[in-house]
Motif scaffolding. Structure first.
Motif, PDB file in Angstrom:
ATOM      1  N   ILE A  35       0.843  -1.216   0.000  1.00  0.00           N
ATOM      2  CA  ILE A  35       0.000   0.000   0.000  1.00  0.00           C
ATOM      3  C   ILE A  35       0.872   1.258   0.000  1.00  0.00           C
ATOM      4  O   ILE A  35       0.589   2.220  -0.710  1.00  0.00           O
ATOM      5  CB  ILE A  35      -0.955   0.004   1.208  1.00  0.00           C
ATOM      6  CG1 ILE A  35      -2.044  -1.040   0.975  1.00  0.00           C
ATOM      7  CG2 ILE A  35      -1.586   1.382   1.409  1.00  0.00           C
ATOM      8  CD1 ILE A  35      -3.149  -1.045   1.972  1.00  0.00           C
ATOM      9  N   TRP A  42       3.741   0.600  -8.088  1.00  0.00           N
ATOM     10  CA  TRP A  42       2.546   0.242  -8.874  1.00  0.00           C
ATOM     11  C   TRP A  42       1.641   1.447  -8.917  1.00  0.00           C
ATOM     12  O   TRP A  42       1.741   2.347  -8.063  1.00  0.00           O
ATOM     13  CB  TRP A  42       1.813  -0.967  -8.265  1.00  0.00           C
ATOM     14  CG  TRP A  42       1.288  -0.750  -6.865  1.00  0.00           C
ATOM     15  CD1 TRP A  42       2.010  -0.862  -5.715  1.00  0.00           C
ATOM     16  CD2 TRP A  42      -0.045  -0.388  -6.480  1.00  0.00           C
ATOM     17  NE1 TRP A  42       1.215  -0.603  -4.615  1.00  0.00           N
ATOM     18  CE2 TRP A  42      -0.057  -0.304  -5.071  1.00  0.00           C
ATOM     19  CE3 TRP A  42      -1.230  -0.142  -7.181  1.00  0.00           C
ATOM     20  CZ2 TRP A  42      -1.210   0.020  -4.345  1.00  0.00           C
ATOM     21  CZ3 TRP A  42      -2.374   0.181  -6.462  1.00  0.00           C
ATOM     22  CH2 TRP A  42      -2.355   0.262  -5.050  1.00  0.00           C
ATOM     23  N   ILE A  44      -2.481   3.032 -10.304  1.00  0.00           N
ATOM     24  CA  ILE A  44      -3.787   2.844 -10.927  1.00  0.00           C
ATOM     25  C   ILE A  44      -4.191   4.136 -11.588  1.00  0.00           C
ATOM     26  O   ILE A  44      -4.102   5.213 -10.990  1.00  0.00           O
ATOM     27  CB  ILE A  44      -4.833   2.481  -9.858  1.00  0.00           C
ATOM     28  CG1 ILE A  44      -4.643   1.036  -9.452  1.00  0.00           C
ATOM     29  CG2 ILE A  44      -6.237   2.678 -10.398  1.00  0.00           C
ATOM     30  CD1 ILE A  44      -5.727   0.499  -8.609  1.00  0.00           C
ATOM     31  N   LYS A 328      -4.608  -4.677  -1.551  1.00  0.00           N
ATOM     32  CA  LYS A 328      -5.633  -3.674  -1.865  1.00  0.00           C
ATOM     33  C   LYS A 328      -5.200  -2.820  -3.042  1.00  0.00           C
ATOM     34  O   LYS A 328      -4.079  -2.326  -3.065  1.00  0.00           O
ATOM     35  CB  LYS A 328      -5.821  -2.737  -0.664  1.00  0.00           C
ATOM     36  CG  LYS A 328      -6.659  -3.340   0.412  1.00  0.00           C
ATOM     37  CD  LYS A 328      -6.787  -2.393   1.597  1.00  0.00           C
ATOM     38  CE  LYS A 328      -7.357  -3.156   2.767  1.00  0.00           C
ATOM     39  NZ  LYS A 328      -6.910  -2.646   4.061  1.00  0.00           N
ATOM     40  N   LEU A 329      -6.114  -2.651  -3.992  1.00  0.00           N
ATOM     41  CA  LEU A 329      -5.828  -1.786  -5.140  1.00  0.00           C
ATOM     42  C   LEU A 329      -6.515  -0.444  -4.987  1.00  0.00           C
ATOM     43  O   LEU A 329      -5.905   0.608  -5.131  1.00  0.00           O
ATOM     44  CB  LEU A 329      -6.295  -2.468  -6.422  1.00  0.00           C
ATOM     45  CG  LEU A 329      -5.482  -3.688  -6.833  1.00  0.00           C
ATOM     46  CD1 LEU A 329      -6.111  -4.373  -8.026  1.00  0.00           C
ATOM     47  CD2 LEU A 329      -4.046  -3.285  -7.155  1.00  0.00           C
ATOM     48  N   LEU A 330      -7.833  -0.494  -4.740  1.00  0.00           N
ATOM     49  CA  LEU A 330      -8.577   0.748  -4.524  1.00  0.00           C
ATOM     50  C   LEU A 330      -9.037   0.756  -3.076  1.00  0.00           C
ATOM     51  O   LEU A 330      -9.574  -0.242  -2.580  1.00  0.00           O
ATOM     52  CB  LEU A 330      -9.778   0.827  -5.462  1.00  0.00           C
ATOM     53  CG  LEU A 330      -9.419   1.013  -6.945  1.00  0.00           C
ATOM     54  CD1 LEU A 330     -10.648   0.832  -7.827  1.00  0.00           C
ATOM     55  CD2 LEU A 330      -8.799   2.390  -7.190  1.00  0.00           C
ATOM     56  N   GLY A 331      -8.819   1.891  -2.415  1.00  0.00           N
ATOM     57  CA  GLY A 331      -9.151   2.004  -1.004  1.00  0.00           C
ATOM     58  C   GLY A 331     -10.569   2.510  -0.821  1.00  0.00           C
ATOM     59  O   GLY A 331     -11.220   2.939  -1.770  1.00  0.00           O
ATOM     60  N   SER A 334     -11.214   6.042  -1.936  1.00  0.00           N
ATOM     61  CA  SER A 334     -10.886   6.389  -3.324  1.00  0.00           C
ATOM     62  C   SER A 334     -12.070   7.012  -4.050  1.00  0.00           C
ATOM     63  O   SER A 334     -11.925   7.611  -5.105  1.00  0.00           O
ATOM     64  CB  SER A 334     -10.444   5.139  -4.089  1.00  0.00           C
ATOM     65  OG  SER A 334     -11.543   4.262  -4.255  1.00  0.00           O
TER      66      SER A 334
HETATM   67  C1  NAG Z   1      -3.805   4.076  -4.661  1.00  0.00           C
HETATM   68  O1  NAG Z   1      -3.838   5.373  -5.190  1.00  0.00           O
HETATM   69  C2  NAG Z   1      -5.001   5.705  -5.946  1.00  0.00           C
HETATM   70  C3  NAG Z   1      -4.830   7.123  -6.449  1.00  0.00           C
HETATM   71  O2  NAG Z   1      -3.791   7.170  -7.349  1.00  0.00           O
HETATM   72  C4  NAG Z   1      -6.231   5.593  -5.079  1.00  0.00           C
HETATM   73  O3  NAG Z   1      -7.410   5.827  -5.849  1.00  0.00           O
HETATM   74  C5  NAG Z   1      -6.310   4.205  -4.487  1.00  0.00           C
HETATM   75  O4  NAG Z   1      -7.397   4.115  -3.588  1.00  0.00           O
HETATM   76  C6  NAG Z   1      -5.014   3.890  -3.740  1.00  0.00           C
HETATM   77  N1  NAG Z   1      -5.066   2.519  -3.248  1.00  0.00           N
HETATM   78  C7  NAG Z   1      -5.070   2.203  -1.943  1.00  0.00           C
HETATM   79  C8  NAG Z   1      -5.183   0.766  -1.605  1.00  0.00           C
HETATM   80  O5  NAG Z   1      -4.977   3.017  -1.052  1.00  0.00           O
END
Ligand code: NAG
Ligand code: NAG
Ligand code: NAG
Ligand code: NAG
Length: 373
Positions: A35, A42, A44, A328-331, A334
């Motif tokens: 993270i 990495w 997104i 985790k990719l998207l928190g 987000s």
């Molecule tokens: C990683 O960063 C992106 C913004 O670039 C964000 O939308 C995403 O939630 C972040 N991922 C985590 C697991 O915090």
């Protein structure tokens, strides 16, 4: 309405040959370090929403659970409930249409029809139990499609009857459909009765994957985060419930897999499933996703969501695990609503990039994930 149906559902991809030889394995750090590396090792990128071509695209076609597959040289997309601008009177309603994709991962070809109801993918079989009042119509969740030979694919359906004034629905069971390439859209056909009754697990609704001679099917059932894996030979054997085998839940991640014959009843789901290295031994997600081969990691990659929240991935050497812990990719901060994540490996131009999309009941958000390990 869409949610009720969708809660039971899933996705995934396809590739007949997923051999992994000769390349150096890329190792990921633990999930907390991962993270902190967001944006460096990495990243997104949100690349926009999926666009639908033609008049129904202009009317705002949307919905959920659009998964991509590849068959006979063509991209296939099959979706959950779809309508235009959340209004079934604008361009009709389909409980699960399928379309062809285009060269662009975020453009789906819907030019052929003005009404999305014309794009039904997997209709019920003529001998299926008819909806009985208060239910008045069918609902059909579908898996992604995997090839069984050069011209025919296979997918699973979970059939329900619904449309009652009180919103209630009745499960009917799991079925198999053969998929062929129609002129303007892929066509799924049931060739006989449902594979199981309503008491069965929802075969393949999380995702399915073709690996060597098997079709692996995944579904999320039992205790929180439990994902079952079953398999059957990729042939007409898929039409016989007795030819399936399911992995018993291993006591730890070192136990050799024990496969047992038959399709489990939903009430026994806790006895089956795959292991992760999470402290619970299970996954951290509550929604269907994808299982694909990652050419970057040289591992299988499972993606899933926590309902309207996180998007995770897991890696494993084998399609049945054991899996790593969740990355985790998207928190949850987000701003993206995690629902029905689907990976689209067929549009990657480099091994270290992967497109995926997700989103409930409206526009589908497309993202590009890039690794630099
Ligand atoms: C990683 O960063 C992106 C913004 O670039 C964000 O939308 C995403 O939630 C972040 N991922 C985590 C697991 O915090
Ligand atoms: C592919 O499989 C389907 C279903 O088993 C079968 O009907 C068809 O003849 C097969 N096609 C080829 C080219 O083997
Ligand atoms: C969309 O599909 C139609 C046939 O239904 C075809 O004529 C057209 O070329 C396709 N467009 C794209 C961008 O693939
Ligand atoms: C099994 O779990 C332990 C403890 O979580 C972990 O250290 C180990 O790497 C795991 N082994 C595999 C093959 O996943």
């Amino acid at each position: 309405m869409m949610f009720i149906v969708l809660l039971t559902v899933v996705i995934v991809p396809v590739v007949i040959a997923w051999p992994s030889m000769g390349k150096k394995a890329i190792k990921l750090p633990d999930s907390d370090t991962f993270i902190r590396q967001n944006g460096t090792k990495w990243q997104i990128q949100y690349v926009g929403n999926i666009k639908f071509t033609g008049s129904i695209g202009e009317l705002g076609l949307g919905g959920d659970k659009c998964r991509s597959s590849f068959l006979g040289g063509r991209h296939i997309w099959n979706c959950g409930d779809m309508e235009c601008a959340s209004d079934p009177f604008k361009c009709g309603f389909s409980m699960g249409p399928a379309f062809y994709g285009t060269k662009s991962v975020s453009v789906i070809n819907t030019t052929a029809h003005a009404n999305v109801g014309d794009f039904q993918f997997a209709p019920p079989w003529h001998g299926d139990p008819k909806p009985v009042p208060p239910q008045s119509q069918y609902g059909m969740d579908t898996s992604n499609v995997v090839p069984i030979n050069a011209t025919t694919g296979l997918a699973y359906v979970w059939e329900i009857t619904r449309g009652a004034p009180d919103g209630s629905h009745l499960d009917q069971g799991a079925g198999v459909v053969f998929v062929t390439l129609g002129e303007t859209q892929p066509i799924a056909k049931r060739v006989g009765p449902l594979l199981t009754g309503s008491d069965s697990v929802a075969v393949g609704i999380f995702a399915i994957a073709r690996v060597q001679q098997y079709i692996y099917n995944y579904n999320l059932q039992g205790p929180f985060g439990n994902i079952l894996v079953g398999r059957v030979e990729a042939s007409d054997a898929a039409l016989s419930a007795s030819k399936y085998e399911y992995l018993l839940y291993p006591p730890d991640n070192k136990t050799a897999p024990i496969w047992t014959r038959g399709i489990p009843a939903a009430k026994d789901a806790a006895n089956y499933g795959m292991r992760t290295t999470e402290s619970s031994g299970r996954f951290a997600c509550s929604q269907y996703g994808s299982v694909t081969w990652s050419r970057y990691f040289h591992k299988y990659m499972l993606m899933c969501n926590l309902f309207l929240d996180f998007t995770f991935f897991y890696l494993a050497e084998n399609p049945w695990g054991p899996w790593t812990g969740g990355y985790k990719l998207l928190g949850d901060d987000s701003g993206w609503l995690g629902y029905g994540v689907s990976a689209h490996p067929r549009w990657s131009t480099k091994d270290n990039e992967l497109y995926f999309s997700q989103g409930p009941s409206g526009p589908l958000n497309m993202f590009k994930l890039t690794f630099h390990y």
